[in-house]
Design a protein around this motif. Structure first.
Motif, PDB file in Angstrom:
ATOM      1  N   TRP A  73       1.141  -1.148   0.016  1.00  0.00           N
ATOM      2  CA  TRP A  73      -0.078   0.391   0.163  1.00  0.00           C
ATOM      3  C   TRP A  73       0.774   1.332   0.358  1.00  0.00           C
ATOM      4  CZ3 TRP A  73      -4.848   0.873  -0.552  1.00  0.00           C
ATOM      5  CH2 TRP A  73      -5.271   1.805  -0.500  1.00  0.00           C
ATOM      6  N   PRO A  74       0.870   1.675  -0.593  1.00  0.00           N
ATOM      7  CA  PRO A  74      -0.290   2.212  -1.817  1.00  0.00           C
ATOM      8  C   PRO A  74      -0.269   1.734  -2.505  1.00  0.00           C
ATOM      9  CG  PRO A  74       0.810   4.615  -1.550  1.00  0.00           C
ATOM     10  CD  PRO A  74       1.438   3.505  -0.893  1.00  0.00           C
ATOM     11  N   TRP A  75      -1.560   1.379  -3.435  1.00  0.00           N
ATOM     12  CA  TRP A  75      -1.528   0.956  -4.714  1.00  0.00           C
ATOM     13  C   TRP A  75      -1.398   1.761  -5.579  1.00  0.00           C
ATOM     14  CZ3 TRP A  75      -7.133  -2.020  -2.553  1.00  0.00           C
ATOM     15  CH2 TRP A  75      -6.215  -2.632  -1.672  1.00  0.00           C
ATOM     16  N   ASN A  76      -1.251   1.018  -7.148  1.00  0.00           N
ATOM     17  CA  ASN A  76      -0.536   1.126  -8.414  1.00  0.00           C
ATOM     18  C   ASN A  76      -2.029   2.287  -8.133  1.00  0.00           C
ATOM     19  OD1 ASN A  76      -0.084   2.028 -10.717  1.00  0.00           O
ATOM     20  ND2 ASN A  76       1.012   1.595 -11.345  1.00  0.00           N
ATOM     21  N   ARG A  77      -2.501   3.295  -9.113  1.00  0.00           N
ATOM     22  CA  ARG A  77      -3.082   3.140 -10.178  1.00  0.00           C
ATOM     23  C   ARG A  77      -4.362   2.597 -10.747  1.00  0.00           C
ATOM     24  NH1 ARG A  77      -4.467   9.736 -10.602  1.00  0.00           N
ATOM     25  NH2 ARG A  77      -2.868  10.593  -8.892  1.00  0.00           N
ATOM     26  N   LYS A  78      -3.266   1.658 -11.032  1.00  0.00           N
ATOM     27  CA  LYS A  78      -3.767   0.409 -12.477  1.00  0.00           C
ATOM     28  C   LYS A  78      -5.027  -0.201 -11.479  1.00  0.00           C
ATOM     29  CE  LYS A  78      -0.004   0.353 -15.781  1.00  0.00           C
ATOM     30  NZ  LYS A  78       1.098  -0.109 -16.361  1.00  0.00           N
ATOM     31  N   HIS A  80      -6.453   0.220  -8.702  1.00  0.00           N
ATOM     32  CA  HIS A  80      -8.038   0.717  -8.064  1.00  0.00           C
ATOM     33  C   HIS A  80      -8.429   0.725 -10.430  1.00  0.00           C
ATOM     34  CE1 HIS A  80      -6.873   2.872  -4.524  1.00  0.00           C
ATOM     35  NE2 HIS A  80      -5.361   2.605  -4.720  1.00  0.00           N
ATOM     36  N   ALA A  81      -8.500   1.328 -10.788  1.00  0.00           N
ATOM     37  CA  ALA A  81      -8.789   1.009 -11.530  1.00  0.00           C
ATOM     38  C   ALA A  81      -9.306  -0.458 -11.982  1.00  0.00           C
ATOM     39  CB  ALA A  81      -7.644   1.209 -12.936  1.00  0.00           C
ATOM     40  N   TYR A  97     -16.266   6.243  -3.535  1.00  0.00           N
ATOM     41  CA  TYR A  97     -14.748   5.900  -3.445  1.00  0.00           C
ATOM     42  C   TYR A  97     -13.724   6.190  -2.310  1.00  0.00           C
ATOM     43  CZ  TYR A  97     -10.816   3.162  -5.787  1.00  0.00           C
ATOM     44  OH  TYR A  97     -10.389   1.560  -5.535  1.00  0.00           O
ATOM     45  N   VAL A  99     -10.396   6.305   0.140  1.00  0.00           N
ATOM     46  CA  VAL A  99      -9.278   5.508  -0.405  1.00  0.00           C
ATOM     47  C   VAL A  99      -8.422   6.215   1.220  1.00  0.00           C
ATOM     48  CG1 VAL A  99      -7.073   5.533  -1.156  1.00  0.00           C
ATOM     49  CG2 VAL A  99      -9.255   5.065  -2.427  1.00  0.00           C
TER      50      VAL A  99
END
Length: 99
Positions: A73-78, A80-81, A97, A99
């Motif tokens: 964490w934090p996760w990559n935006r990919k 989340h996408a 959403y 976070v």
């Protein structure tokens, strides 16, 4: 200036004064403490409410943030996408959403 105009100006002045008075309370945060102290009481007075049947909550806990699942964490935006793409297949009216 006639009587009717004076009356309208007086009403406008009173309204503007009251608005400014409460805007000062809002800007300075004077009423925030009262708001926070009474919030629990107001929810108790209101009582419990059932969530709508068409509302679904997808919660992610500690297991979701485990390094082995999706990486640190934090996760990559990919990531989340991907989640949002999966949700979009169910045609939600809206997605909140946080976070």
């Amino acid at each position: 200036m006639n009587k009717e105009t004076k009356k309208k100006l007086a009403i406008f002045g009173i309204g503007a004064g009251i608005s400014l008075f409460f805007m000062l309370f809002y800007i300075t945060g004077v009423l925030d403490e009262y708001e926070y102290k009474t919030l629990d009481l107001r929810f108790k007075i209101r009582g419990p409410r059932q969530a709508p049947k068409n509302l679904h909550i997808i919660a992610m806990g500690d297991e979701s943030v485990d390094d082995r699942a999706f990486g640190r964490w934090p996760w990559n935006r990919k990531i989340h996408a991907i989640f949002l793409n999966i949700l979009s297949k169910y045609s939600p009216k809206s997605v909140m959403y946080d976070v």
